[in-house]
Scaffold this motif. Structure first.
Motif, short mmCIF file in Angstrom:
data_model
loop_
_atom_site.label_atom_id
_atom_site.label_comp_id
_atom_site.label_asym_id
_atom_site.label_seq_id
_atom_site.Cartn_x
_atom_site.Cartn_y
_atom_site.Cartn_z
N LEU A 81 0.87 -1.15 0.26
CA LEU A 81 -0.02 0.31 0.15
C LEU A 81 0.55 1.39 -0.37
N TYR A 82 2.06 1.19 0.65
CA TYR A 82 2.57 2.30 0.43
C TYR A 82 3.26 2.08 -0.56
N ALA A 83 3.85 1.73 -1.00
CA ALA A 83 4.12 1.67 -2.58
C ALA A 83 3.52 2.07 -3.80
N SER A 84 2.28 1.67 -3.39
CA SER A 84 1.19 1.88 -4.32
C SER A 84 0.58 4.28 -3.93
N LEU A 85 0.68 4.14 -2.65
CA LEU A 85 0.59 5.34 -2.02
C LEU A 85 1.91 6.91 -2.73
N ILE A 86 2.86 6.03 -2.99
CA ILE A 86 4.27 6.59 -2.91
C ILE A 86 4.19 7.44 -4.83
N HIS A 87 3.43 6.67 -5.87
CA HIS A 87 3.01 6.99 -7.01
C HIS A 87 2.42 7.62 -6.93
N GLU A 88 1.32 7.60 -6.22
CA GLU A 88 0.28 8.74 -6.07
C GLU A 88 0.57 9.83 -5.79
N ALA A 89 1.08 10.31 -4.38
CA ALA A 89 1.96 11.45 -3.95
C ALA A 89 2.83 11.45 -4.59
N GLU A 90 3.70 11.34 -5.89
CA GLU A 90 3.69 11.44 -6.92
C GLU A 90 3.52 12.36 -8.11
N TYR A 91 2.17 11.92 -8.44
CA TYR A 91 1.62 12.49 -9.38
C TYR A 91 0.75 14.03 -9.17
N PHE A 92 0.38 13.68 -8.07
CA PHE A 92 -0.31 14.74 -7.00
C PHE A 92 0.69 15.81 -7.16
N GLN A 93 2.30 15.91 -6.63
CA GLN A 93 3.38 16.40 -6.58
C GLN A 93 3.00 16.66 -5.37
N LEU A 94 3.21 15.91 -4.25
CA LEU A 94 2.97 15.93 -2.89
C LEU A 94 4.17 15.43 -2.19
N GLU A 95 5.60 16.48 -2.59
CA GLU A 95 6.89 15.75 -2.08
C GLU A 95 6.76 16.08 -0.51
N ALA A 96 6.50 16.31 -0.23
CA ALA A 96 6.73 15.95 1.74
C ALA A 96 6.14 14.61 2.11
N LEU A 97 5.24 14.62 1.59
CA LEU A 97 4.63 12.83 1.58
C LEU A 97 5.72 12.06 0.51
N THR A 98 5.81 12.16 -0.30
CA THR A 98 7.12 11.45 -0.89
C THR A 98 7.85 11.07 -0.57
N THR A 99 8.74 12.36 -0.01
CA THR A 99 10.26 11.70 1.10
C THR A 99 9.37 10.99 2.06
N TRP A 100 8.59 11.53 2.89
CA TRP A 100 8.60 10.65 3.79
C TRP A 100 8.26 9.00 3.77
N ILE A 101 7.72 9.17 2.88
CA ILE A 101 7.23 7.32 2.55
C ILE A 101 8.64 6.51 1.73
N ARG A 102 9.39 7.69 1.07
CA ARG A 102 10.30 7.01 -0.04
C ARG A 102 11.37 6.43 1.36
N SER A 103 11.78 7.40 2.26
CA SER A 103 12.79 7.66 3.74
C SER A 103 12.40 6.94 4.77
N GLU A 104 11.28 6.05 4.31
CA GLU A 104 10.15 5.44 5.69
C GLU A 104 10.66 5.35 6.92
N GLN A 105 9.92 6.69 6.91
CA GLN A 105 9.46 7.23 8.61
C GLN A 105 7.97 6.93 8.95
N TYR A 106 7.57 6.03 8.23
CA TYR A 106 6.69 5.10 9.03
C TYR A 106 7.46 4.80 9.68
N ILE A 107 7.73 3.99 9.41
CA ILE A 107 8.58 3.24 11.03
C ILE A 107 8.99 3.48 11.68
N LYS A 108 8.94 4.65 11.69
CA LYS A 108 9.47 5.48 13.39
C LYS A 108 8.24 5.98 13.64
N THR A 109 7.19 5.25 13.32
CA THR A 109 5.54 5.63 14.17
C THR A 109 5.19 4.82 15.16
N ILE A 110 5.73 3.93 15.00
CA ILE A 110 4.92 2.66 15.97
C ILE A 110 5.84 2.06 16.78
#
Length: 172
Positions: A81-110
């Motif tokens: 789901l993160y892999a799919s969402l990164i493509h959407e974040a890129e499409y909608f040009q959401l740089e902050a979300l793209t960077t957050w997913i690409r750098s795997e920041q979600y791992i630090k949230t749990i």
């Protein structure tokens, strides 16, 4: 007063504020006069040919600036789901979300904490029990000790799993 704005994404209608959508550089350009002659409309609504299921997460991000957490205790992180969402974040040009997913920041949230202790068998229940925000798993063990009176006591292990704590990033 700002009025609700409707947009069709992949055949599904989303209602939000136009100012929310304009936080996406792509949607901002699409909804401006800049692309007026190239924007497709369906039933009077701007149409974007993207996945409505993924757009839900994009819209939530636009509304709150909080990145999505796709995690369950059973399955862990939903990496596809993160892999799919990164493509959407890129499409909608959401740089902050793209960077957050690409750098795997979600791992630090749990943050998961747990501990284990050995307790007398008579205090063990069958399987699992819940105590407040702690789930207890009992596993009968073959640990036994002999007391001075000659009686032996069988113990079991109790795994205490504290509920996972979600730690959202301060801001993106």
């Amino acid at each position: 007063m700002t009025e609700p704005f409707m947009i069709n994404v992949g055949g599904r209608t989303f209602t939000t504020l136009k100012s929310t959508l304009e936080q996406s550089p792509f949607l901002n350009a699409m909804l401006s006069n800049q692309w007026a002659d190239r924007t497709c409309y369906v039933n009077g609504m701007p149409f974007v040919d993207r996945s409505p299921l993924l757009f839900e997460h994009i819209l939530d991000f636009l509304r709150s600036s909080a990145p999505p957490i796709f995690w369950t205790r059973t399955n862990g992180f939903d990496l596809p789901l993160y892999a799919s969402l990164i493509h959407e974040a890129e499409y909608f040009q959401l740089e902050a979300l793209t960077t957050w997913i690409r750098s795997e920041q979600y791992i630090k949230t749990i943050l998961i904490t747990s501990s284990m202790e050995v307790i007398p068998l008579n205090e063990c229940g069958d399987g699992k029990s819940h105590l407040g925000n702690i789930e207890q798993e009992f596993e009968p063990g073959d640990v036994s000790t002999a007391s001075r009176s000659g009686k032996s006591t069988t113990y079991c292990k109790r795994l205490l799993l504290r509920k996972s704590r979600l730690q959202l990033p301060e801001s993106l």
